[in-house]
Design a protein around this motif. Structure first.
Motif, PDB file in Angstrom:
ATOM      1  N   VAL A 194      58.184  42.573  30.880  1.00 13.56           N
ATOM      2  CA  VAL A 194      56.750  42.258  30.898  1.00 13.56           C
ATOM      3  C   VAL A 194      56.241  42.153  32.335  1.00 13.56           C
ATOM      4  N   ARG A 195      57.034  41.490  33.197  1.00 13.12           N
ATOM      5  CA  ARG A 195      56.611  41.384  34.601  1.00 13.12           C
ATOM      6  C   ARG A 195      56.484  42.759  35.241  1.00 13.12           C
ATOM      7  N   GLY A 196      57.434  43.663  34.933  1.00 12.57           N
ATOM      8  CA  GLY A 196      57.342  45.025  35.462  1.00 12.57           C
ATOM      9  C   GLY A 196      56.076  45.723  35.013  1.00 12.57           C
ATOM     10  N   ARG A 197      55.764  45.553  33.730  1.00 10.97           N
ATOM     11  CA  ARG A 197      54.537  46.158  33.214  1.00 10.97           C
ATOM     12  C   ARG A 197      53.305  45.518  33.839  1.00 10.97           C
ATOM     13  N   GLU A 198      53.355  44.219  34.038  1.00 11.04           N
ATOM     14  CA  GLU A 198      52.223  43.539  34.669  1.00 11.04           C
ATOM     15  C   GLU A 198      52.047  44.014  36.120  1.00 11.04           C
ATOM     16  N   THR A 199      53.180  44.270  36.806  1.00  7.57           N
ATOM     17  CA  THR A 199      53.097  44.789  38.182  1.00  7.57           C
ATOM     18  C   THR A 199      52.448  46.167  38.199  1.00  7.57           C
ATOM     19  N   GLU A 200      52.858  47.023  37.255  1.00  6.58           N
ATOM     20  CA  GLU A 200      52.258  48.355  37.162  1.00  6.58           C
ATOM     21  C   GLU A 200      50.760  48.260  36.897  1.00  6.58           C
ATOM     22  N   VAL A 201      50.398  47.342  36.004  1.00  4.60           N
ATOM     23  CA  VAL A 201      48.975  47.167  35.687  1.00  4.60           C
ATOM     24  C   VAL A 201      48.208  46.698  36.919  1.00  4.60           C
ATOM     25  N   GLN A 202      48.803  45.746  37.661  1.00 10.07           N
ATOM     26  CA  GLN A 202      48.116  45.214  38.840  1.00 10.07           C
ATOM     27  C   GLN A 202      47.946  46.290  39.906  1.00 10.07           C
ATOM     28  N   GLU A 203      48.977  47.128  40.069  1.00 13.89           N
ATOM     29  CA  GLU A 203      48.867  48.218  41.043  1.00 13.89           C
ATOM     30  C   GLU A 203      47.755  49.179  40.658  1.00 13.89           C
ATOM     31  N   GLU A 204      47.671  49.502  39.376  1.00 12.47           N
ATOM     32  CA  GLU A 204      46.593  50.393  38.928  1.00 12.47           C
ATOM     33  C   GLU A 204      45.231  49.740  39.120  1.00 12.47           C
ATOM     34  N   ARG A 205      45.161  48.439  38.854  1.00 13.16           N
ATOM     35  CA  ARG A 205      43.896  47.725  39.072  1.00 13.16           C
ATOM     36  C   ARG A 205      43.519  47.732  40.549  1.00 13.16           C
ATOM     37  N   ASN A 206      44.530  47.558  41.412  1.00 15.69           N
ATOM     38  CA  ASN A 206      44.256  47.589  42.856  1.00 15.69           C
ATOM     39  C   ASN A 206      43.756  48.964  43.283  1.00 15.69           C
ATOM     40  N   ASP A 207      44.364  50.011  42.729  1.00 11.58           N
ATOM     41  CA  ASP A 207      43.907  51.370  43.043  1.00 11.58           C
ATOM     42  C   ASP A 207      42.453  51.561  42.637  1.00 11.58           C
ATOM     43  N   VAL A 208      42.140  51.131  41.436  1.00 11.63           N
ATOM     44  CA  VAL A 208      40.759  51.261  40.955  1.00 11.63           C
ATOM     45  C   VAL A 208      39.816  50.475  41.855  1.00 11.63           C
ATOM     46  N   GLN A 209      40.239  49.266  42.253  1.00 11.96           N
ATOM     47  CA  GLN A 209      39.395  48.439  43.109  1.00 11.96           C
ATOM     48  C   GLN A 209      39.198  49.083  44.481  1.00 11.96           C
ATOM     49  N   ARG A 210      40.298  49.636  45.039  1.00  8.02           N
ATOM     50  CA  ARG A 210      40.184  50.280  46.354  1.00  8.02           C
ATOM     51  C   ARG A 210      39.267  51.501  46.285  1.00  8.02           C
ATOM     52  N   ILE A 211      39.410  52.276  45.227  1.00  9.17           N
ATOM     53  CA  ILE A 211      38.544  53.454  45.093  1.00  9.17           C
ATOM     54  C   ILE A 211      37.085  53.035  44.978  1.00  9.17           C
ATOM     55  N   GLN A 212      36.833  51.980  44.197  1.00  9.64           N
ATOM     56  CA  GLN A 212      35.449  51.498  44.057  1.00  9.64           C
ATOM     57  C   GLN A 212      34.914  50.978  45.386  1.00  9.64           C
ATOM     58  N   GLU A 213      35.780  50.308  46.149  1.00  9.30           N
ATOM     59  CA  GLU A 213      35.346  49.825  47.461  1.00  9.30           C
ATOM     60  C   GLU A 213      35.021  50.985  48.391  1.00  9.30           C
ATOM     61  N   ILE A 214      35.882  52.030  48.365  1.00  7.81           N
ATOM     62  CA  ILE A 214      35.616  53.204  49.204  1.00  7.81           C
ATOM     63  C   ILE A 214      34.329  53.892  48.762  1.00  7.81           C
ATOM     64  N   MET A 215      34.124  53.988  47.466  1.00  8.66           N
ATOM     65  CA  MET A 215      32.889  54.614  46.971  1.00  8.66           C
ATOM     66  C   MET A 215      31.665  53.851  47.455  1.00  8.66           C
ATOM     67  N   ASN A 216      31.769  52.524  47.493  1.00  9.06           N
ATOM     68  CA  ASN A 216      30.647  51.736  48.013  1.00  9.06           C
ATOM     69  C   ASN A 216      30.418  52.020  49.487  1.00  9.06           C
ATOM     70  N   GLN A 217      31.512  52.325  50.220  1.00 12.04           N
ATOM     71  CA  GLN A 217      31.396  52.634  51.651  1.00 12.04           C
ATOM     72  C   GLN A 217      30.860  54.036  51.900  1.00 12.04           C
ATOM     73  N   PHE A 218      30.726  54.843  50.852  1.00  4.43           N
ATOM     74  CA  PHE A 218      30.150  56.173  51.015  1.00  4.43           C
ATOM     75  C   PHE A 218      28.650  56.097  51.290  1.00  4.43           C
ATOM     76  N   THR A 219      28.061  54.954  51.063  1.00  2.00           N
ATOM     77  CA  THR A 219      26.718  54.675  51.579  1.00  2.00           C
ATOM     78  C   THR A 219      26.919  53.953  52.895  1.00  2.00           C
ATOM     79  N   ILE A 220      26.572  54.615  53.983  1.00  3.12           N
ATOM     80  CA  ILE A 220      26.914  54.134  55.321  1.00  3.12           C
ATOM     81  C   ILE A 220      25.711  53.417  55.936  1.00  3.12           C
ATOM     82  N   TYR A 221      25.993  52.235  56.489  1.00  3.08           N
ATOM     83  CA  TYR A 221      24.953  51.431  57.127  1.00  3.08           C
ATOM     84  C   TYR A 221      25.289  51.238  58.600  1.00  3.08           C
ATOM     85  N   ALA A 222      24.277  50.942  59.387  1.00  2.87           N
ATOM     86  CA  ALA A 222      24.453  50.783  60.835  1.00  2.87           C
ATOM     87  C   ALA A 222      25.255  49.519  61.127  1.00  2.87           C
TER      88      ALA A 222
END
Length: 432
Positions: A194-222
């Motif tokens: 279960v811990r292994g599966r939870e780790t895999e889930v957390q890594e996927e969640r982190n990937d999704v979060q990082r991608i969403q953060e990068i997408m937000n940075q695609f609007t560039i501010y001064a």
């Protein structure tokens, strides 16, 4: 008598015309030769070039730097404020295309859903497995209790029956103990799974979060207050709407610091050996001819490059502008005069008077009605004139062009001891 007069006058006229032709012709041939005299005075060597103003320091406005983590190498620009726009910190500057990153986000979200499903399945499997193990332990406990009762009841039986009952009881106890130990192992296995599966889930969640953060940075501010200046590409063109931003060079634009400006110029390979850091520079502005600035060479490139629409190699030279002027703007065209060297009191002549003869530098002098070829020692030169160290005096008359006939003229050479004084270390080394 009349016959003599008839032919005497034409003959006399022809003789007079011949004498006049000889006089005028000789004078005109001499007048066609142009002479010049040496000049003594301030002599300076300069190199002129055109350059472009830029800020010495600037703040970069960049796309997200970690795009490569998601295999995104180039991102098109969808929107960009006009160059020269004055922005405040936090104001909109540019918008990047999110289409490639959107596909990556969808893939990451699908992977997250799959991992979450496998986690739930692992939890259910663990529940069923451990439940079955607990039920088995309960059954073995009942069996062990029954075997114990049989032992108690066999005390009135024969020794063989008692021994058999005792053996069955001990076996049931061992099975129960083994089941309990196996259960503990199964619990640990289930928890690890279960811990292994939870780790895999957390890594996927982190990937999704990082991608969403990068997408937000695609609007560039001064990042700071300033004037937006587009980045210049290697080919000299500037970033614009539709240009692609590389993940290896994510800079979109810059906010220059106008307090210290510099002129970026390129010097051809013939003159670059004369340019050194620290040399004084006079700068003019094409946009404001009345404004005169001063500067100093701060860097000289060691490696040449081929500029667009040019067949020769040039070297980049950076010139710092001494004056701080609020009217200066990046990309303004400058005229740069780099002061290479100067002599306060030098004897110099036009370059046209210098000729080569048997690996020597010579001039042709006029001495009365004669012409003399004189060996000389030259010093520094600029675009028009050259300094003469030896071989020419201030009173000499020099030919500006090569004499028509140089056969039979006197040739004068400088003494070897004088020539030795002006030999460079490189020339001495070559002789050795």
């Amino acid at each position: 008598m009349e016959f003599k007069k008839k032919y005497l006058y034409p003959i006399g006229l022809l003789l007079a015309m011949f004498i006049i032709w000889l006089t005028i012709g000789s004078e005109s041939s001499d007048e066609n030769v142009i002479y010049t005299e040496p000049i003594v005075g301030y002599f300076e060597v300069t190199i002129t070039s055109s350059g472009e103003l830029q800020a010495q320091n600037s703040t970069s406005i960049s796309a997200p730097e970690n795009m490569r983590q998601f295999r995104i190498n180039n991102v098109p620009i969808l929107n960009l404020v006009p160059e020269g726009t004055v922005v405040e910190k936090g104001e909109f500057v540019a918008e990047l295309d999110r289409s490639s990153l959107s596909n990556t986000l969808q893939d990451a979200q699908l992977s997250l859903e799959e991992e979450e499903t496998q986690l739930e399945q692992a939890k259910l499997d663990s529940t069923l497995t451990l439940s079955a193990a607990r039920n088995n332990i309960v059954d073995l406990e009942y069996s062990a209790e029954q075997a114990k009762l049989v032992v108690e009841q066999s005390q009135y039986e024969s020794p063989a029956v008692q021994r058999q009952a005792q053996i069955e009881y001990e076996q049931s106890e061992r099975r129960l103990q083994q089941a309990r130990e196996n259960y503990q192992t199964q619990v640990k296995q289930a928890e690890a799974n279960v811990r292994g599966r939870e780790t895999e889930v957390q890594e996927e969640r982190n990937d999704v979060q990082r991608i969403q953060e990068i997408m937000n940075q695609f609007t560039i501010y001064a990042p700071e207050n300033g004037m937006v200046i587009y980045k210049r590409n290697r080919d000299g063109s500037k970033v614009k709407v539709g240009s692609s931003i590389s993940a290896w060079d994510p800079t979109v634009a810059e906010l220059p610091d106008f307090s210290i400006m510099e002129s970026l110029t390129y010097i051809n390979e013939v003159d670059i050996q004369k340019v050194r850091t620290g040399q004084r520079v006079d700068l003019g502005l094409d946009a404001m001819p009345e404004k005169q600035l001063t500067g100093q060479v701060t860097s000289v490139a060691n490696i040449g490059e081929q500029r667009p629409n040019s067949n020769s190699k040039v070297f980049q030279v950076t010139i710092r502008v001494n004056e701080a002027d609020s009217t200066l703007r990046p990309s303004m065209t400058t005229s740069n005069t780099i002061h290479i060297s100067s002599v306060d009191s030098a004897l110099y002549v036009p370059l046209e008077t210098i000729h080569a003869y048997n690996d020597m530098d010579v001039v042709f002098k006029r001495e009365g009605q004669s012409t003399v070829m004189q060996q000389i020692v030259m010093g520094i030169m600029n675009e028009n004139d050259v300094v003469i160290h030896e071989g020419v005096d201030l009173s000499d008359q020099l030919y500006l062009s090569l004499p028509v006939d140089t056969t039979g003229i006197e040739r004068r050479y400088l003494p070897s001891e004088i020539l030795l004084e002006y030999e460079t270390p490189e020339e001495i080394a070559q002789q050795e």
